[in-house]
Design an enzyme around this catalytic site. Structure first.
Site, PDB file in Angstrom:
ATOM      1  N   ASP A  13       0.833  -1.209   0.000  1.00 24.20           N
ATOM      2  CA  ASP A  13       0.000   0.000   0.000  1.00 24.20           C
ATOM      3  C   ASP A  13       0.868   1.259   0.000  1.00 24.20           C
ATOM      4  OD1 ASP A  13      -2.418   1.338  -0.016  1.00 24.20           O
ATOM      5  OD2 ASP A  13      -2.606   1.360   2.172  1.00 24.20           O
ATOM      6  N   HIS A  30       2.119   3.458  -9.117  1.00 19.77           N
ATOM      7  CA  HIS A  30       1.912   2.019  -9.352  1.00 19.77           C
ATOM      8  C   HIS A  30       3.086   1.424 -10.135  1.00 19.77           C
ATOM      9  CE1 HIS A  30      -1.966   2.320  -7.593  1.00 19.77           C
ATOM     10  NE2 HIS A  30      -2.527   3.022  -8.561  1.00 19.77           N
ATOM     11  N   LEU A 124      10.848 -20.320  -4.247  1.00 21.48           N
ATOM     12  CA  LEU A 124       9.857 -19.409  -3.663  1.00 21.48           C
ATOM     13  C   LEU A 124       8.534 -19.545  -4.410  1.00 21.48           C
ATOM     14  CD1 LEU A 124       9.150 -16.802  -1.914  1.00 21.48           C
ATOM     15  CD2 LEU A 124       9.830 -15.486  -3.937  1.00 21.48           C
TER      16      LEU A 124
HETATM   17  C1  IPE Z   1      -5.412  -2.694  -0.012  1.00 21.25           C
HETATM   18  O1  IPE Z   1      -5.110  -1.348  -0.188  1.00 21.25           O
HETATM   19  C2  IPE Z   1      -5.379  -3.404  -1.328  1.00 21.25           C
HETATM   20  C3  IPE Z   1      -4.065  -3.487  -1.964  1.00 21.25           C
HETATM   21  C4  IPE Z   1      -2.941  -3.052  -1.472  1.00 21.25           C
HETATM   22  C5  IPE Z   1      -4.045  -4.114  -3.252  1.00 21.25           C
HETATM   23  P1  IPE Z   1      -6.271  -0.253  -0.311  1.00 21.25           P
HETATM   24  O2  IPE Z   1      -5.579   1.043  -0.468  1.00 21.25           O
HETATM   25  O3  IPE Z   1      -7.242  -0.650  -1.359  1.00 21.25           O
HETATM   26  O4  IPE Z   1      -6.976  -0.399   1.113  1.00 21.25           O
HETATM   27  P2  IPE Z   1      -7.834   0.646   1.954  1.00 21.25           P
HETATM   28  O5  IPE Z   1      -8.903   1.188   1.045  1.00 21.25           O
HETATM   29  O6  IPE Z   1      -6.894   1.729   2.395  1.00 21.25           O
HETATM   30  O7  IPE Z   1      -8.358  -0.147   3.116  1.00 21.25           O
HETATM   31  C1  IPE Z   2      -1.715   0.255  -3.352  1.00 18.73           C
HETATM   32  O1  IPE Z   2      -1.514   1.619  -3.383  1.00 18.73           O
HETATM   33  C2  IPE Z   2      -2.028  -0.311  -4.714  1.00 18.73           C
HETATM   34  C3  IPE Z   2      -3.437  -0.702  -4.873  1.00 18.73           C
HETATM   35  C4  IPE Z   2      -4.346  -0.668  -3.940  1.00 18.73           C
HETATM   36  C5  IPE Z   2      -3.851  -1.161  -6.181  1.00 18.73           C
HETATM   37  P1  IPE Z   2      -2.700   2.667  -3.339  1.00 18.73           P
HETATM   38  O2  IPE Z   2      -3.109   2.970  -4.728  1.00 18.73           O
HETATM   39  O3  IPE Z   2      -3.796   2.190  -2.446  1.00 18.73           O
HETATM   40  O4  IPE Z   2      -1.972   3.893  -2.695  1.00 18.73           O
HETATM   41  P2  IPE Z   2      -2.532   4.928  -1.626  1.00 18.73           P
HETATM   42  O5  IPE Z   2      -3.035   4.129  -0.456  1.00 18.73           O
HETATM   43  O6  IPE Z   2      -3.638   5.674  -2.317  1.00 18.73           O
HETATM   44  O7  IPE Z   2      -1.360   5.779  -1.287  1.00 18.73           O
HETATM   45 MG    MG Z   3      -4.152   2.401  -0.454  1.00 19.32          MG
END
Ligand code: IPE
Ligand code: IPE
Ligand code: MG
Length: 232
Positions: A13, A30, A124
């Site tokens: 995240d 990303h 792995l």
């Molecule tokens: C969780 O992150 C999903 C992934 C990292 C793929 P999100 O950014 O979607 O989660 P929330 O919305 O903060 O709980």
């Molecule tokens: C995690 O990063 C990737 C996915 C959930 C696909 P985020 O896109 O949730 O990044 P933040 O949380 O907005 O910084």
């Molecule tokens: Mg996120």
């Protein structure tokens, strides 16, 4: 060499915030996150992790703007195509957990191809969670149970090992519908490091922290995980 049974799971995240802080579009976050995954995969196979499950796209992430979803699916497809050599060189077997029927065709074919090409990897097991919801996985697995519901049969149906260490990057302290059953006794590690910045040193730090935890599983034996004695 037998594959380690240590199972590390990562909620990757913080990509969006990483990009925001640089005044870049979320896609750039990303893309950098994808680079971080390559580094962490290699590091994990070196550090004696048997299974690494990473949360790449949740079932709830379909709620994001269509352009972001398209970018994520494109990155998934290109990541899988690009990383096959790295997987083979590092003994990585790749598989994808989650629903397949909503994934665009290009990415779905790339998943099938990657699973086929890497199936001999014995160092792995890298599991990418895509269009994944733990609640949905639990509901699916429960369909196999008759009224005499048995825990081990249920776990076999779920076909997903217990997690030893769960890492979440990006500072949030929640599970966001990831591996809820499998994390029943997982050690939890939350770090403010944003996923694109997470590297081998951060993984080493998380494993070192894990090696100091006393896992009791409800009992009284206090012992660090012996599987880490040699490595970390
Ligand atoms: C969780 O992150 C999903 C992934 C990292 C793929 P999100 O950014 O979607 O989660 P929330 O919305 O903060 O709980
Ligand atoms: C995690 O990063 C990737 C996915 C959930 C696909 P985020 O896109 O949730 O990044 P933040 O949380 O907005 O910084
Ligand atoms: Mg996120």
């Amino acid at each position: 060499m037998t594959q380690s049974t240590l199972h590390v799971a990562i909620i990757m995240d913080g990509n969006g915030r990483w990009a925001d802080r640089r005044g870049l579009p979320r896609f750039a976050g990303h893309r950098s996150g994808e680079r971080a995954l390559r580094g962490v995969t290699k590091a994990a196979s070196r550090q004696g992790i048997g299974t690494l499950t990473v949360y790449a796209f949740s079932a709830d992430n379909w709620k994001r703007p269509p352009a972001e979803v398209r970018a994520l699916m494109f990155l998934l497809e290109t990541h899988l195509a690009k990383e096959m050599d790295m997987c083979r060189e590092n003994g990585v077997r790749l598989s994808v957990i989650g629903r397949r029927d909503r994934i665009p065709e290009g990415a779905r074919l790339a998943i099938e191809e990657a699973e086929r090409i890497t199936r001999g990897g014995s160092q792995l097991h890298l599991r990418l969670a895509v269009d994944y919801s733990s609640r949905d996985a639990l509901v699916e697995a429960s369909k196999c149970l008759a009224n005499d519901g048995d825990r081990s049969r249920f776990a076999a149906e779920l076909d997903s090992p217990d997690v030893d260490l769960l890492i979440r990057t990006g500072g949030e302290k929640r599970l966001s519908d990831f591996l809820l059953w499998e994390c029943a006794y997982a050690e939890l590690y939350f770090t403010p490091v944003l996923w694109p910045d997470f590297n081998e040193d951060d993984l080493t730090e998380a494993l070192a922290d894990y090696s100091k935890r006393q896992r009791r599983f409800g009992g009284l034996i206090e012992k660090a995980d012996p599987r880490l004695a040699a490595g970390v």
